[in-house]
Scaffold this motif. Sequence first.
Motif, PDB file in Angstrom:
ATOM      1  N   HIS A 126       0.838  -1.185   0.000  1.00  0.00           N
ATOM      2  CA  HIS A 126       0.000   0.000   0.000  1.00  0.00           C
ATOM      3  C   HIS A 126       0.879   1.242   0.000  1.00  0.00           C
ATOM      4  O   HIS A 126       1.705   1.434   0.888  1.00  0.00           O
ATOM      5  CB  HIS A 126      -0.911   0.006   1.231  1.00  0.00           C
ATOM      6  N   VAL A 127       0.738   2.058  -1.046  1.00  0.00           N
ATOM      7  CA  VAL A 127       1.405   3.354  -1.105  1.00  0.00           C
ATOM      8  C   VAL A 127       0.365   4.389  -1.490  1.00  0.00           C
ATOM      9  O   VAL A 127      -0.725   4.053  -1.958  1.00  0.00           O
ATOM     10  CB  VAL A 127       2.566   3.365  -2.128  1.00  0.00           C
ATOM     11  N   TRP A 128       0.700   5.658  -1.298  1.00  0.00           N
ATOM     12  CA  TRP A 128      -0.270   6.692  -1.666  1.00  0.00           C
ATOM     13  C   TRP A 128       0.439   7.950  -2.149  1.00  0.00           C
ATOM     14  O   TRP A 128       1.607   8.179  -1.861  1.00  0.00           O
ATOM     15  CB  TRP A 128      -1.227   6.996  -0.520  1.00  0.00           C
ATOM     16  N   GLY A 129      -0.338   8.762  -2.878  1.00  0.00           N
ATOM     17  CA  GLY A 129       0.138  10.056  -3.330  1.00  0.00           C
ATOM     18  C   GLY A 129       0.930   9.982  -4.621  1.00  0.00           C
ATOM     19  O   GLY A 129       1.302   8.922  -5.122  1.00  0.00           O
ATOM     20  N   SER A 130       1.188  11.163  -5.191  1.00  0.00           N
ATOM     21  CA  SER A 130       2.036  11.310  -6.376  1.00  0.00           C
ATOM     22  C   SER A 130       2.622  12.711  -6.316  1.00  0.00           C
ATOM     23  O   SER A 130       2.206  13.609  -7.037  1.00  0.00           O
ATOM     24  CB  SER A 130       1.220  11.103  -7.660  1.00  0.00           C
TER      25      SER A 130
ATOM     26  N   PRO B  22       8.151   8.371  -7.644  1.00  0.00           N
ATOM     27  CA  PRO B  22       8.391   7.034  -8.220  1.00  0.00           C
ATOM     28  C   PRO B  22       7.189   6.105  -8.089  1.00  0.00           C
ATOM     29  O   PRO B  22       7.155   5.050  -8.738  1.00  0.00           O
ATOM     30  CB  PRO B  22       9.587   6.518  -7.428  1.00  0.00           C
ATOM     31  N   ARG B  23       6.203   6.458  -7.277  1.00  0.00           N
ATOM     32  CA  ARG B  23       4.996   5.637  -7.136  1.00  0.00           C
ATOM     33  C   ARG B  23       4.118   5.707  -8.385  1.00  0.00           C
ATOM     34  O   ARG B  23       3.216   4.881  -8.540  1.00  0.00           O
ATOM     35  CB  ARG B  23       4.192   6.105  -5.915  1.00  0.00           C
ATOM     36  N   ASN B  24       4.328   6.730  -9.220  1.00  0.00           N
ATOM     37  CA  ASN B  24       3.496   6.944 -10.405  1.00  0.00           C
ATOM     38  C   ASN B  24       4.351   6.738 -11.656  1.00  0.00           C
ATOM     39  O   ASN B  24       5.132   7.605 -12.044  1.00  0.00           O
ATOM     40  CB  ASN B  24       2.932   8.361 -10.387  1.00  0.00           C
ATOM     41  N   PRO B  25       4.245   5.588 -12.323  1.00  0.00           N
ATOM     42  CA  PRO B  25       5.145   5.275 -13.441  1.00  0.00           C
ATOM     43  C   PRO B  25       4.946   6.145 -14.672  1.00  0.00           C
ATOM     44  O   PRO B  25       5.837   6.182 -15.537  1.00  0.00           O
ATOM     45  CB  PRO B  25       4.825   3.809 -13.747  1.00  0.00           C
ATOM     46  N   VAL B  26       3.809   6.859 -14.807  1.00  0.00           N
ATOM     47  CA  VAL B  26       3.609   7.697 -15.990  1.00  0.00           C
ATOM     48  C   VAL B  26       3.914   9.166 -15.708  1.00  0.00           C
ATOM     49  O   VAL B  26       3.811  10.011 -16.596  1.00  0.00           O
ATOM     50  CB  VAL B  26       2.175   7.557 -16.544  1.00  0.00           C
ATOM     51  N   ALA B  27       4.295   9.494 -14.461  1.00  0.00           N
ATOM     52  CA  ALA B  27       4.630  10.876 -14.123  1.00  0.00           C
ATOM     53  C   ALA B  27       6.011  11.230 -14.662  1.00  0.00           C
ATOM     54  O   ALA B  27       6.842  10.355 -14.905  1.00  0.00           O
ATOM     55  CB  ALA B  27       4.580  11.066 -12.609  1.00  0.00           C
ATOM     56  N   GLU B  28       6.257  12.539 -14.823  1.00  0.00           N
ATOM     57  CA  GLU B  28       7.552  12.958 -15.342  1.00  0.00           C
ATOM     58  C   GLU B  28       7.883  14.364 -14.874  1.00  0.00           C
ATOM     59  O   GLU B  28       7.028  15.254 -14.868  1.00  0.00           O
ATOM     60  CB  GLU B  28       7.564  12.929 -16.871  1.00  0.00           C
ATOM     61  N   ALA B  29       9.147  14.560 -14.480  1.00  0.00           N
ATOM     62  CA  ALA B  29       9.711  15.880 -14.224  1.00  0.00           C
ATOM     63  C   ALA B  29      10.813  16.104 -15.242  1.00  0.00           C
ATOM     64  O   ALA B  29      11.633  15.216 -15.479  1.00  0.00           O
ATOM     65  CB  ALA B  29      10.269  15.973 -12.806  1.00  0.00           C
ATOM     66  N   ARG B  30      10.832  17.307 -15.856  1.00  0.00           N
ATOM     67  CA  ARG B  30      11.841  17.550 -16.869  1.00  0.00           C
ATOM     68  C   ARG B  30      12.307  18.998 -16.825  1.00  0.00           C
ATOM     69  O   ARG B  30      11.492  19.921 -16.670  1.00  0.00           O
ATOM     70  CB  ARG B  30      11.306  17.228 -18.264  1.00  0.00           C
ATOM     71  N   VAL B  31      13.626  19.175 -16.961  1.00  0.00           N
ATOM     72  CA  VAL B  31      14.253  20.488 -17.003  1.00  0.00           C
ATOM     73  C   VAL B  31      14.674  20.773 -18.438  1.00  0.00           C
ATOM     74  O   VAL B  31      15.176  19.886 -19.137  1.00  0.00           O
ATOM     75  CB  VAL B  31      15.494  20.541 -16.083  1.00  0.00           C
TER      76      VAL B  31
END
Length: 598
Positions: free
Chosen positions: A560-564, A583-592
């Motif tokens: 059980h994990v929560w948040g993004s 890292p809990r959300n595999p489709v999330a992305e941060a980019r510079v």
Amino acid sequence: MTLHLFSSRINHRRFLVVPALLALLLSLAPEFALALAPPARTEAATVAATPPGAVISSGHRLATEAGLQILAEGGNAFDAAVAVSSTLSVVEPISSGLGGGGFFLLHDARTGKDVMLDAREYAPESATPAAFLDKNGELDRDRSVNGPWSAGIPGLPAALVELAGKHGRLPLAQSLAPSIRIARDGFPVYARMAKGYQSRREVMERYPGTRAVYLRNGKPIAEGDIFRQPELAHTLELLASKGFDGFYRGETARKLLKGVKQAGGRWTAEELAGYRVKQRTPLSFDYHGWKITTAPPPSSGGIALVEMLQILEPWKLEELDEAHRIHLVVEAMRRAYRDRTFFLGDPDFVDMPLAVLASRDYAQGLRATIHPDKATPSDLLSGKPTPLEDDETTHFSIIDAQGNRVGATQTVNLLYGSGLIPAGTGVLLNNEMDDFALKPGTPNAFGVMGYEANAPKAGKRMLSSMTPTFMESPDRVVVLGTPGGSRIITMVLLGILGYDAGLSPQQVSALPRYHHQWLPDVISAESGAFSTQVADALKAMGHEVDLPGDTAAGGRGSSHVWGSLQTVMWDRKAGTLSGGSDPRNPVAEARVVEQASP
């Protein structure tokens, strides 16, 4: 700690003091001493150069790409926010959309001013408490979370118009172009989206408009399918060409009203056309040399952060062992969530003692009731539980090359909101009405209760946990926020404490999470968040600890994990930008990206 608050309706006489039982608890507790430090002085922030580029972190890589595209076309952070928000509305229907709402925390680098755009949904006139009771006078659960009666008047489209028209540099149509293209051409269905549909399938397939979008030859969406939404693309095109009237009047409005009526609900054309984004003054306060800027009511998050951080400020948390550090943080959470329940609501409808709740003296009094080695039983803090918001929300953070920044959290509440798409619109309506206290003292969908401060009234906005937040020190600027229901506030708290301890954005986004919301009186934690030794030490202090994924520590064994949490940072001293994508959300992305400041 300096506090800057705005409240036009403060009534100190209505404030309830800490129960006398707490004073009794303190008198019975042995004397104790913890490592204390005087509150840190806040030094004036140095004048810094503009960032070396831009950074965006969001819950889906396509939304991050859309925002970066708009920046490359000459837009600023606010134009990029339109692109990111509208694209999330297309690719994360499980979490947010044009049929929902949100809070947009903005910083204008040119003027140095902060503002929060309150695009929270509001109650239609038909949504009286009596409308949600069954023939026996009990809360009608199906009506409160499914279909037209569960939906408030949407606010997100109005926020996109406001962002572009009052803060952006580009035409609304240009900033909406990526989301229109993705809605028309489609995107691959991901696992969370397909799984969420299966859990809500029975409700969603009640409605012809929803079936037309989510079924292909009678089969529901599956992971890997290309999901196209031509009707939503058309709705976005009308918004792009006609602005506010493209959604709240005309063709889209008529279809929304018809769909709600056919499903048995009651909205009016006047209610749709009458929606307005509210500009709110954010809460701003100092913590350990950081200026914290965060969401005011109807968000409950900002006031809770003020309370929790003021309670914790004098303690040298880094010098304590892990169990005692968690113990103190949990006790601060416990007290802030108790106050959240009774005092907070829509500031246009409710008198709130904000200045008292956020005062240093009040925090000192609460701190004095915390025993260094023993949990405070929540039943000594009189009251009943807290209204919640579901995990299925989304957040994005942006800093552009001029130093403008946006922290935005948006939602439709439960998985896929109400499940209702009015035919021809592609717009999945929210089910935020369940965030009101529809029947005082009766639990909502999440087993929690609310009271008069959060009771529904026509035009009133429901209480929220969404907490977009800025942090600023002489050498660092941070934007952070997350989905997670009532846990949003404690995740942001842990993120602030992580940055204060010197962690990077990626480290902050990956921090283990734990939470206490006063009632139920239990520390909930992610799988693997606590070691067996720490869990045993907390239990020895009197805490009940729920560790669902760790059988060795007494948990149930299910993961059980929560948040993004999505966060970005500008290190003004080093001249660098960085982002943290959960890292809990595999489709999330941060980019510079490198981006010259004009």
